[in-house]
Design an enzyme around this catalytic site. Structure first.
Site, mmCIF file in Angstrom:
data_model
loop_
_atom_site.group_PDB
_atom_site.id
_atom_site.type_symbol
_atom_site.label_atom_id
_atom_site.label_comp_id
_atom_site.label_asym_id
_atom_site.label_seq_id
_atom_site.Cartn_x
_atom_site.Cartn_y
_atom_site.Cartn_z
ATOM 1 N N LYS A 110 0.625 -1.173 -0.038
ATOM 2 C CA LYS A 110 -0.119 -0.109 0.027
ATOM 3 C C LYS A 110 0.419 1.293 -0.294
ATOM 4 O O LYS A 110 1.205 2.504 -0.458
ATOM 5 C CB LYS A 110 -1.155 -0.137 1.316
ATOM 6 C CG LYS A 110 -1.722 -1.018 1.428
ATOM 7 C CD LYS A 110 -2.819 -1.087 0.870
ATOM 8 C CE LYS A 110 -3.638 -2.197 0.703
ATOM 9 N NZ LYS A 110 -4.645 -2.271 -0.826
ATOM 10 N N LYS A 193 -3.369 -12.641 -5.615
ATOM 11 C CA LYS A 193 -4.348 -12.935 -5.429
ATOM 12 C C LYS A 193 -5.788 -12.177 -5.955
ATOM 13 O O LYS A 193 -5.803 -11.565 -6.632
ATOM 14 C CB LYS A 193 -4.336 -12.877 -3.773
ATOM 15 C CG LYS A 193 -4.571 -11.237 -3.536
ATOM 16 C CD LYS A 193 -5.182 -11.333 -1.672
ATOM 17 C CE LYS A 193 -5.653 -9.685 -1.614
ATOM 18 N NZ LYS A 193 -6.666 -9.561 -0.772
ATOM 19 N N LYS A 196 -10.339 -7.072 -4.885
ATOM 20 C CA LYS A 196 -11.585 -5.827 -6.003
ATOM 21 C C LYS A 196 -10.802 -5.030 -6.392
ATOM 22 O O LYS A 196 -10.992 -4.263 -7.472
ATOM 23 C CB LYS A 196 -12.538 -5.810 -4.919
ATOM 24 C CG LYS A 196 -12.450 -5.068 -3.512
ATOM 25 C CD LYS A 196 -12.758 -4.994 -3.076
ATOM 26 C CE LYS A 196 -12.168 -4.981 -1.160
ATOM 27 N NZ LYS A 196 -13.038 -5.954 -0.157
HETATM 28 P P1 ATP Z 1 -9.186 -6.535 -1.784
HETATM 29 O O1 ATP Z 1 -7.703 -7.506 -1.966
HETATM 30 O O2 ATP Z 1 -9.670 -8.194 -2.637
HETATM 31 O O3 ATP Z 1 -9.021 -5.531 -2.153
HETATM 32 P P2 ATP Z 1 -8.781 -7.007 1.383
HETATM 33 O O4 ATP Z 1 -8.107 -8.505 1.446
HETATM 34 O O5 ATP Z 1 -8.285 -5.549 1.115
HETATM 35 O O6 ATP Z 1 -9.810 -7.637 -0.149
HETATM 36 P P3 ATP Z 1 -10.654 -7.671 2.896
HETATM 37 O O7 ATP Z 1 -12.124 -6.876 2.363
HETATM 38 O O8 ATP Z 1 -10.695 -6.747 3.893
HETATM 39 O O9 ATP Z 1 -9.237 -7.598 2.200
HETATM 40 O O10 ATP Z 1 -10.644 -9.079 2.974
HETATM 41 C C1 ATP Z 1 -11.869 -9.927 3.624
HETATM 42 C C2 ATP Z 1 -11.401 -11.398 3.791
HETATM 43 O O11 ATP Z 1 -11.297 -12.082 2.628
HETATM 44 C C3 ATP Z 1 -9.832 -11.532 4.906
HETATM 45 O O12 ATP Z 1 -10.166 -12.553 5.573
HETATM 46 C C4 ATP Z 1 -9.519 -11.744 3.542
HETATM 47 O O13 ATP Z 1 -7.799 -12.553 3.938
HETATM 48 C C5 ATP Z 1 -10.224 -12.576 2.409
HETATM 49 N N1 ATP Z 1 -9.690 -12.336 1.532
HETATM 50 C C6 ATP Z 1 -9.697 -11.038 0.597
HETATM 51 N N2 ATP Z 1 -8.984 -11.629 -1.160
HETATM 52 C C7 ATP Z 1 -8.838 -13.369 -0.863
HETATM 53 C C8 ATP Z 1 -8.171 -14.155 -1.856
HETATM 54 N N3 ATP Z 1 -8.013 -13.613 -3.000
HETATM 55 N N4 ATP Z 1 -8.223 -15.565 -1.788
HETATM 56 C C9 ATP Z 1 -9.017 -15.882 -0.310
HETATM 57 N N5 ATP Z 1 -9.526 -15.140 0.759
HETATM 58 C C10 ATP Z 1 -9.327 -13.627 0.751
#
Ligand code: ATP
Ligand code: LTN
Length: 326
Positions: A110, A193, A196
């Site tokens: 970030k 991974k 969004k």
């Molecule tokens: P993103 O990367 O999509 O913005 P994020 O990790 O910032 O997502 P959160 O929305 O807070 O954020 O994630 C919520 C939950 O979903 C966490 O437990 C995270 O580990 C899980 N998670 C996010 N992306 C994945 C993925 N690609 N596969 C499995 N679990 C995920």
């Protein structure tokens, strides 16, 4: 066990969030004491529109309920409703070390992403707030996706250091990872991974209509060759699709390989699209019904606030006492 986890209201949820985190929560609520929160204070560490934040928070609450979290079995609440989170966070900033925070992968990513506009201090302190979320409820298990494991390790370090300096108070919380789906990969770049913040075609949102789901899966990248095999190193794209298929259908990857091995990518993807579309359209129907009951959603979050606050106040009192503040 006491279980706690949370999601940021920072956009629409995707199947990575569901398979990595929420699907486990739904199972865990059957047997454990569960608290699930919407971490709005974490979401404001990234650029956002203040006018949209309330609606985003409510949207996550709707998602939680429509996916199957049951307010009779778990406590659902909003992080910023409980001031003890930020108060404990401050106390824990004196336990965490700057070097540890600077080593967090999420922070490094970030910080790079926001280097031009300036990196706010909240991004660095983010994991201390997460540790406060977890330790405030003396949590033992934290169901999250694999990307959050490093933050969990830091939480354990903070808990251990606090216990040895001020006296035993916190259990050392463990990450609980999904057997299938702890790391769902992007449909476009299967070495990254699913997220969004990437291009829309790379993730399947829980709100995507069936036709869009079919289309995204059809367009997902695949590996060379024609055979359906599970090999995360050699065939990462296909293995990711097999993981998704397996998590949505309940069949294990081996069984799916046996079923589809020589039937070609087209048929495999078509049937995967159907399985995902069917499951998500059930969720979408349920969510639509809940959208018409805003008072119910508010009431659930209010009940959650009261239940969570009781525990939070008690722990914070103990923390302050141990730290010599009262
Ligand atoms: P993103 O990367 O999509 O913005 P994020 O990790 O910032 O997502 P959160 O929305 O807070 O954020 O994630 C919520 C939950 O979903 C966490 O437990 C995270 O580990 C899980 N998670 C996010 N992306 C994945 C993925 N690609 N596969 C499995 N679990 C995920
Ligand atoms: N950092 C987490 C969200 C989060 C969380 C928590 C998860 C904030 N506080 C407490 C589990 C427990 C993420 O998914 N990005």
């Amino acid at each position: 066990m006491r279980i706690l986890s949370g999601i940021q209201p920072s956009g629409t949820l995707h199947i990575g969030n569901y398979l990595g985190a929420i699907k486990q929560w739904i199972e865990l609520q059957q047997e454990h004491e569960c608290l699930f929160l919407i971490v709005d204070l974490h979401a404001i560490t990234e650029p956002y529109e203040p006018k949209e934040m309330q609606q985003r928070t409510k949207n996550i609450a709707l998602d939680y309920l429509a996916l199957g979290l049951d307010p009779k079995r778990c406590t659902l609440f909003v992080q910023s409703h409980i001031p003890e989170h930020t108060e404990l966070m401050w106390l824990l900033t004196t336990v965490a070390q700057i070097g540890e925070l600077e080593r967090m992968t999420q922070y490094k990513d970030k910080a790079q992403q926001f280097a031009k506009q300036g990196v706010n201090a909240g991004l660095l302190l983010y994991p201390v707030l997460m540790a406060a979320d977890i330790l405030l409820y003396k949590t033992e298990g934290v169901p999250v996706g694999e990307d959050q494991v490093q933050h969990l390790e830091l939480t354990r370090t903070i808990a251990k250091r606090f216990n040895s300096r001020f006296g035993n108070l916190f259990p050392e919380p463990k990450a609980i990872l999904a057997q299938q789906g702890a790391r769902i990969m992007s449909l476009k770049e299967p070495t990254k991974k699913m997220s969004k913040s990437h291009v829309e075609d790379s993730y399947i949102a829980l709100s995507d209509v069936p036709d869009l789901i079919r289309k995204k899966i059809k367009r997902a990248v695949t590996d060379s060759g024609t055979e359906i095999v599970y090999d995360p190193n050699g065939k990462p794209a296909l293995s990711n699709l097999l993981t998704i298929f397996s998590a949505f259908s309940g069949k294990d990857a081996k069984e799916l390989v046996r079923e589809y091995r020589s039937r070609g990518y087209d048929i495999f993807k078509k049937e995967l699209g159907e399985v995902v579309a069917r499951e998500l359209s059930l969720f979408q129907q349920k969510r639509k019904r809940l959208e018409n009951t805003p008072e119910y959603i508010d009431a659930v979050l209010e009940t959650g606030r009261n239940a969570a606050r009781n525990i939070a106040q008690k722990t914070l009192h103990e923390v302050k006492e141990k730290m010599g503040l009262i």
